[in-house]
Motif scaffolding. Sequence first.
Motif, PDB file in Angstrom:
ATOM      1  N   LEU A 181       0.828  -1.209   0.000  1.00  0.00           N
ATOM      2  CA  LEU A 181       0.000   0.000   0.000  1.00  0.00           C
ATOM      3  C   LEU A 181       0.862   1.260   0.000  1.00  0.00           C
ATOM      4  CD1 LEU A 181      -3.014  -0.995   2.297  1.00  0.00           C
ATOM      5  CD2 LEU A 181      -2.809  -1.093  -0.194  1.00  0.00           C
ATOM      6  N   ASN A 182       2.011   1.193   0.666  1.00  0.00           N
ATOM      7  CA  ASN A 182       2.932   2.335   0.609  1.00  0.00           C
ATOM      8  C   ASN A 182       3.414   2.564  -0.819  1.00  0.00           C
ATOM      9  OD1 ASN A 182       2.792   2.982   3.249  1.00  0.00           O
ATOM     10  ND2 ASN A 182       4.729   2.004   3.844  1.00  0.00           N
ATOM     11  N   ALA A 183       3.669   1.476  -1.488  1.00  0.00           N
ATOM     12  CA  ALA A 183       4.126   1.601  -2.880  1.00  0.00           C
ATOM     13  C   ALA A 183       3.028   2.218  -3.735  1.00  0.00           C
ATOM     14  CB  ALA A 183       4.519   0.234  -3.424  1.00  0.00           C
ATOM     15  N   ILE A 184       1.788   1.771  -3.514  1.00  0.00           N
ATOM     16  CA  ILE A 184       0.680   2.266  -4.329  1.00  0.00           C
ATOM     17  C   ILE A 184       0.369   3.726  -3.986  1.00  0.00           C
ATOM     18  CG2 ILE A 184      -1.786   1.994  -4.823  1.00  0.00           C
ATOM     19  CD1 ILE A 184      -1.432  -0.996  -4.219  1.00  0.00           C
ATOM     20  N   ASP A 185       0.250   4.006  -2.699  1.00  0.00           N
ATOM     21  CA  ASP A 185      -0.212   5.327  -2.290  1.00  0.00           C
ATOM     22  C   ASP A 185       0.891   6.377  -2.284  1.00  0.00           C
ATOM     23  OD1 ASP A 185      -2.737   4.290  -1.981  1.00  0.00           O
ATOM     24  OD2 ASP A 185      -2.436   3.794   0.138  1.00  0.00           O
ATOM     25  N   ARG A 186       2.115   5.947  -1.975  1.00  0.00           N
ATOM     26  CA  ARG A 186       3.183   6.944  -1.849  1.00  0.00           C
ATOM     27  C   ARG A 186       4.302   6.766  -2.854  1.00  0.00           C
ATOM     28  NH1 ARG A 186       3.912   6.221   4.270  1.00  0.00           N
ATOM     29  NH2 ARG A 186       1.778   6.485   5.034  1.00  0.00           N
ATOM     30  N   GLY A 187       4.151   5.805  -3.735  1.00  0.00           N
ATOM     31  CA  GLY A 187       5.179   5.616  -4.761  1.00  0.00           C
ATOM     32  C   GLY A 187       6.488   5.067  -4.214  1.00  0.00           C
ATOM     33  N   GLU A 188       6.462   4.474  -3.031  1.00  0.00           N
ATOM     34  CA  GLU A 188       7.703   3.924  -2.479  1.00  0.00           C
ATOM     35  C   GLU A 188       8.117   2.652  -3.221  1.00  0.00           C
ATOM     36  OE1 GLU A 188       7.276   3.463   1.763  1.00  0.00           O
ATOM     37  OE2 GLU A 188       6.842   5.608   2.009  1.00  0.00           O
ATOM     38  N   ALA A 189       9.437   2.433  -3.316  1.00  0.00           N
ATOM     39  CA  ALA A 189       9.931   1.275  -4.072  1.00  0.00           C
ATOM     40  C   ALA A 189       9.589  -0.020  -3.341  1.00  0.00           C
ATOM     41  CB  ALA A 189      11.430   1.389  -4.260  1.00  0.00           C
ATOM     42  N   LEU A 190       9.339  -1.073  -4.132  1.00  0.00           N
ATOM     43  CA  LEU A 190       9.029  -2.378  -3.551  1.00  0.00           C
ATOM     44  C   LEU A 190      10.257  -3.269  -3.634  1.00  0.00           C
ATOM     45  CD1 LEU A 190       5.542  -3.674  -4.735  1.00  0.00           C
ATOM     46  CD2 LEU A 190       6.326  -3.280  -2.403  1.00  0.00           C
ATOM     47  N   GLU A 191      10.644  -3.848  -2.519  1.00  0.00           N
ATOM     48  CA  GLU A 191      11.793  -4.751  -2.559  1.00  0.00           C
ATOM     49  C   GLU A 191      11.408  -6.080  -3.180  1.00  0.00           C
ATOM     50  OE1 GLU A 191      14.029  -5.479   1.032  1.00  0.00           O
ATOM     51  OE2 GLU A 191      13.678  -3.371   1.583  1.00  0.00           O
ATOM     52  N   ARG A 192      12.421  -6.736  -3.735  1.00  0.00           N
ATOM     53  CA  ARG A 192      12.225  -8.031  -4.369  1.00  0.00           C
ATOM     54  C   ARG A 192      11.545  -9.041  -3.436  1.00  0.00           C
ATOM     55  NH1 ARG A 192      14.578 -11.679  -7.706  1.00  0.00           N
ATOM     56  NH2 ARG A 192      13.200 -13.381  -7.141  1.00  0.00           N
ATOM     57  N   LYS A 193      11.972  -9.006  -2.173  1.00  0.00           N
ATOM     58  CA  LYS A 193      11.431  -9.941  -1.194  1.00  0.00           C
ATOM     59  C   LYS A 193       9.919  -9.747  -1.040  1.00  0.00           C
ATOM     60  CE  LYS A 193      12.454  -9.730   3.194  1.00  0.00           C
ATOM     61  NZ  LYS A 193      13.239  -8.737   3.843  1.00  0.00           N
ATOM     62  N   VAL A 194       9.534  -8.474  -1.034  1.00  0.00           N
ATOM     63  CA  VAL A 194       8.105  -8.166  -0.898  1.00  0.00           C
ATOM     64  C   VAL A 194       7.353  -8.670  -2.126  1.00  0.00           C
ATOM     65  CG1 VAL A 194       6.412  -6.340  -0.524  1.00  0.00           C
ATOM     66  CG2 VAL A 194       8.711  -6.112   0.436  1.00  0.00           C
ATOM     67  N   ALA A 195       7.953  -8.455  -3.304  1.00  0.00           N
ATOM     68  CA  ALA A 195       7.325  -8.922  -4.543  1.00  0.00           C
ATOM     69  C   ALA A 195       7.089 -10.434  -4.483  1.00  0.00           C
ATOM     70  CB  ALA A 195       8.185  -8.561  -5.748  1.00  0.00           C
ATOM     71  N   ASP A 196       8.027 -11.166  -3.910  1.00  0.00           N
ATOM     72  CA  ASP A 196       7.857 -12.616  -3.762  1.00  0.00           C
ATOM     73  C   ASP A 196       6.630 -12.937  -2.917  1.00  0.00           C
ATOM     74  OD1 ASP A 196       9.820 -13.787  -5.308  1.00  0.00           O
ATOM     75  OD2 ASP A 196      11.374 -13.500  -3.770  1.00  0.00           O
ATOM     76  N   HIS A 197       6.483 -12.206  -1.813  1.00  0.00           N
ATOM     77  CA  HIS A 197       5.319 -12.436  -0.941  1.00  0.00           C
ATOM     78  C   HIS A 197       4.022 -12.097  -1.668  1.00  0.00           C
ATOM     79  CE1 HIS A 197       7.735 -13.469   2.421  1.00  0.00           C
ATOM     80  NE2 HIS A 197       8.269 -12.256   2.587  1.00  0.00           N
ATOM     81  N   VAL A 198       4.037 -10.979  -2.381  1.00  0.00           N
ATOM     82  CA  VAL A 198       2.823 -10.584  -3.101  1.00  0.00           C
ATOM     83  C   VAL A 198       2.486 -11.646  -4.142  1.00  0.00           C
ATOM     84  CG1 VAL A 198       1.712  -8.830  -4.538  1.00  0.00           C
ATOM     85  CG2 VAL A 198       3.338  -8.132  -2.779  1.00  0.00           C
ATOM     86  N   ALA A 199       3.510 -12.081  -4.878  1.00  0.00           N
ATOM     87  CA  ALA A 199       3.294 -13.077  -5.934  1.00  0.00           C
ATOM     88  C   ALA A 199       2.662 -14.342  -5.354  1.00  0.00           C
ATOM     89  CB  ALA A 199       4.609 -13.407  -6.633  1.00  0.00           C
ATOM     90  N   ALA A 200       3.163 -14.763  -4.195  1.00  0.00           N
ATOM     91  CA  ALA A 200       2.631 -15.986  -3.585  1.00  0.00           C
ATOM     92  C   ALA A 200       1.157 -15.805  -3.238  1.00  0.00           C
ATOM     93  CB  ALA A 200       3.448 -16.336  -2.350  1.00  0.00           C
ATOM     94  N   GLY A 201       0.830 -14.676  -2.636  1.00  0.00           N
ATOM     95  CA  GLY A 201      -0.562 -14.403  -2.260  1.00  0.00           C
ATOM     96  C   GLY A 201      -1.456 -14.289  -3.481  1.00  0.00           C
ATOM     97  N   MET A 202      -0.947 -13.608  -4.482  1.00  0.00           N
ATOM     98  CA  MET A 202      -1.710 -13.390  -5.706  1.00  0.00           C
ATOM     99  C   MET A 202      -2.004 -14.721  -6.400  1.00  0.00           C
ATOM    100  SD  MET A 202      -0.503 -10.756  -8.634  1.00  0.00           S
ATOM    101  CE  MET A 202      -0.463  -9.120  -7.987  1.00  0.00           C
ATOM    102  N   ARG A 203      -0.978 -15.601  -6.433  1.00  0.00           N
ATOM    103  CA  ARG A 203      -1.159 -16.886  -7.093  1.00  0.00           C
ATOM    104  C   ARG A 203      -2.190 -17.741  -6.360  1.00  0.00           C
ATOM    105  NH1 ARG A 203       1.001 -22.041  -6.434  1.00  0.00           N
ATOM    106  NH2 ARG A 203       2.336 -21.263  -4.792  1.00  0.00           N
ATOM    107  N   MET A 204      -2.104 -17.712  -5.039  1.00  0.00           N
ATOM    108  CA  MET A 204      -3.043 -18.510  -4.261  1.00  0.00           C
ATOM    109  C   MET A 204      -4.472 -18.056  -4.554  1.00  0.00           C
ATOM    110  SD  MET A 204      -3.210 -19.074  -0.177  1.00  0.00           S
ATOM    111  CE  MET A 204      -1.461 -18.950   0.109  1.00  0.00           C
TER     112      MET A 204
END
Length: 729
Positions: A54-77
Motif C-alpha cells: 500500500l505504501n508503494a501504491i499510495d506513496r510511490g515507495e519502491a518495492l523490494e524483491r522480497k516483498v514482490a515474492d510475498h505478493v506473488a505468492a498471495g496473488m497466485r493462491m
Amino acid sequence: MAVLRFDAVKQAFNRKAVKVEAPAGKTSDYFGNYVFDRNNMRKYLSKETLKLVLNAIDRGEALERKVADHVAAGMRMWAMEMGATHYTHWFHPLTDGTAEKHDAFVEFDSNGGMIEDFSGKLLAQQEPDASSFPSGGIRNTFEARGYTAWDASSPAFILNNTLCIPTIFISYTGEALDYKTPLLKSIYAIDKAAVEVCRYFDANVRKVYSYLGWEQEYFLVDESLYFARPDLMLTGRTLMGHESAKNQQLDDHYFGAIPSRVSAFMKDLEYECYKLSIPVKTRHNEVAPNQFELAPIYEECNLAVDHNLLLMSVMKEVAERHHFRVLLHEKPFKGINGSGKHNNWSLGTDTGVNLLGPGKNATENFQFITFVSNVLMAVYKNNALLKASISSATNAHRLGANEAPPAIISVFMGTQISALLDKLEDSKGIHEIEMEEKKGTRLSLNYIPEILVDNTDRNRTSPFAFTGNRFEFRAVGSSANCAAAMLALNTAVAAQLIAFKEETDSLIAEGRSANEALFEVVRRNIRESKAIRFDGNGYSDEWKAEAARRGLDCETRVPLIFDSYLSRQSIGIFARTNVLNEVELQARNEVKWEQYTKKVQIEARVLGDLAMNHIIPVGIRYKGMLLDNVSKTKILYDEAKASEVAAQDKEIIDDITKHLNIIKQQVDEMVEARKEANKIENEREKALAYCEKIVPYLDEIRYHIDKLEWTVDDEMWTLPKYRELLFIR
Ligand code: ADP
Ligand code: MG
C-alpha cells in the motif's frame, strides 16, 4: 464462402435476445470478485506485506524483491482459487489495444515433477519477445528486448482464467514503448506541480489526483450482417453504402427504449464489468440508430484508462455471445453520427477538494479560479498538441464532420464562468474582490457556488467544455486509448502550473503579498488565454475563420497534425515534466505516421477489392438485363416505337455505364497512386501522400458506388444496405 446478403438479413431478423443469467446476490456481492484489490490483498497477504504494497501504491515507495515474492505468492493462491491457470503481463503497446502473452503457472520442481509456481521475479518484470510491436525504430529487431514491469497501482485481475498483471512496457535502453509509462509520469508530474500551487491556499495538501470518467460510445451490428460486409470486418467501417431514407432525422433512437437483444447484451456486459471492478453506471441509446453509450463512475486516471481498455475487450467478447459485433470505429457509417469517448477530467486533493469545482469559501473559490485559469492557459498554449493527441486516421472521419467537434481545439466555459473571468480580468486587484465579497455582490468569488447551481447551459459543439466541476475533452475518439489524450493534458497543465508558480514566486520575491501575486498572475492568464475561449457554435464556418484569426491551430491533415508533438513548445513541456524525451517523441511519431499509412492503405485495398469483385460485376449483370430488354423490344414493336420504349432503359443503362467506367478508372488510378506513395521512404512524407493522394479516391469511388446501389435491382445487390445494418436488431 461469403455470406449472402439475403441470408444474412434473414438470420439477423429472426434472432431473439439471448437469455442472461443474473449472478446471485446484489451488485456489491460480486463487485471486484475477479480483482486482486485491497479487499483480497487483506485476505491473502500478511499485514507486513500489505503495508509495504500500500505504501508503494499510495506513496510511490519502491518495492523490494522480497516483498514482490510475498505478493506473488498471495496473488497466485488467490488466482488459483478463482480458477486461473495462467498469468500474463498486460500492457498497452502503441497500437490502441492491449497485449498479453499467457504463461501457465507451472514449473519443474527439483525432482523433475510439476509444481504450480509464480515468483516475485515473474510478477515484477518480464521480457516478452515482443519485437513486432511498433517502436518507431527505438528497438531495432536485433536489439529487440523490451521489458514489461509491474504497475502496482493498478490491481491485477482475472480474465478467462488468466491472471492479468497491468504493466508498463519499455525498451532495453529505458524508453517508453507504450502508453502507460508516460501516462504514469504525467500523473506524477501534475501531482507534484498541483500540490505546489495548492500550498498557497492550504498547507495540508500532500497529493493531487487526476481523475477520469470516460463515456464510451459504440455501435452494435448483427453478426450475420457484419460477416456479409468485408469492409466492416477488415476496416471497422463501411467504405460504401447509400444513405438509408430514414436514419436519425426523427431523433427517435436517442434515449429511446433499449431493444431487447441490446438490453440483454448490456446486462451481461455490466455483470462482467462489475466482476472486474469497472464501475459502470450509465447506459443509454445514442443519437444514431444502433448507437449506444456506456459510462462509469469516474476514477483515478491510470485506473480509469485501464478500465476503459479492459471494457473495450470485454465488450467485444460479450457482444459475440449475443451474436452482435461491437463497432468502436469513430465513423462506421456515413451520414449519421460517429462515436466519441468523452473524457471527463478533473483534479482533486487528498484533503477532498475538487480543484476544478467551486468551493465552499472564498479561499477555495480563489483556488478554483486559479486552477481553471491555468487549465485555460495550458489548453491555449498547447491546443495543437492536444489536437494531435486525439488525432488518428479513424477519428479524422468524425472530427469536423458536422456532428462532432471541429478539428480546432477551443474551450467552452458557459455564460456564468465566462462572465466571472471577464469580471476578474477587468478588476484592478485583489482588494476590489475582497470588498465586493463583503458587500455580497453576485459576481464576487465567494458566490460562485450560488451561480453554478443552475449552470445548465451545455454546448454540445465544443471539443473541450467546462461542465460545472470538471472539463470534458470530447474530441477523443471512441476506439482510442484514453491515455494519449490524458497524458498530453496532464503534461500541459503540469508544465503550466510549474510556470505559474515560478511567476507567482518571483512577484512575491519582489515584495508583493502572496494574494496579490497570485491574483496578478491569474489575471494575466485569463487575459492571455482569451483566444481559446469560445462559447458559440463550433460547427459553423464562421468559427473556422475566426479561429484562424485567433491563431489557433486549424490544420486538418492528420499527418501534419502529428507534427505538433515535435514542436519546440511540446518538446519543452514533455522535457520539463520528465514525461517523454525528444527521442521518444520522435519514435512515437514514426509509429503514428506508419499506422496512419497502413490504415488508409488497408481501406484502399478493401475498397478496390469490393469495387472489382462485388460492385462492378453486379452493375454489369444488371446492365446486361436491361440491354436484353432493349433488344427484345424490337421483336414486339416497329423501329420508331421500339426506340421510344427503349429510351427509358437507355437512360439507366447510360447512367450505370458512366458510374461503372468511373469506378474502374478511379480504382486503377488509386492503385497507381498507392504504388507511387509506397516508394516514399520517409514515414511522415508517406503518410502525407496517403492523406492527400489516396483518401480523396476513397470518397470519389464511394460516391459512384452509392449511386449504383441506388440504381441497381435490390435483389442483385450483394452487400447489406444501411437500412439493414442500422435497423435490424
Ligand atoms: P453527461 O452525459 O451529462 O456528460 P454522464 O453521466 O454520461 O454525463 O457522464 C459523465 C461522466 O463524468 C461520468 O463518468 C462521471 O463519473 C464523470 N464525472 C463526474 N464528475 C467528475 C469529476 N469531478 N471528475 C471527473 N469525472 C467526473
Ligand atoms: Mg458528457
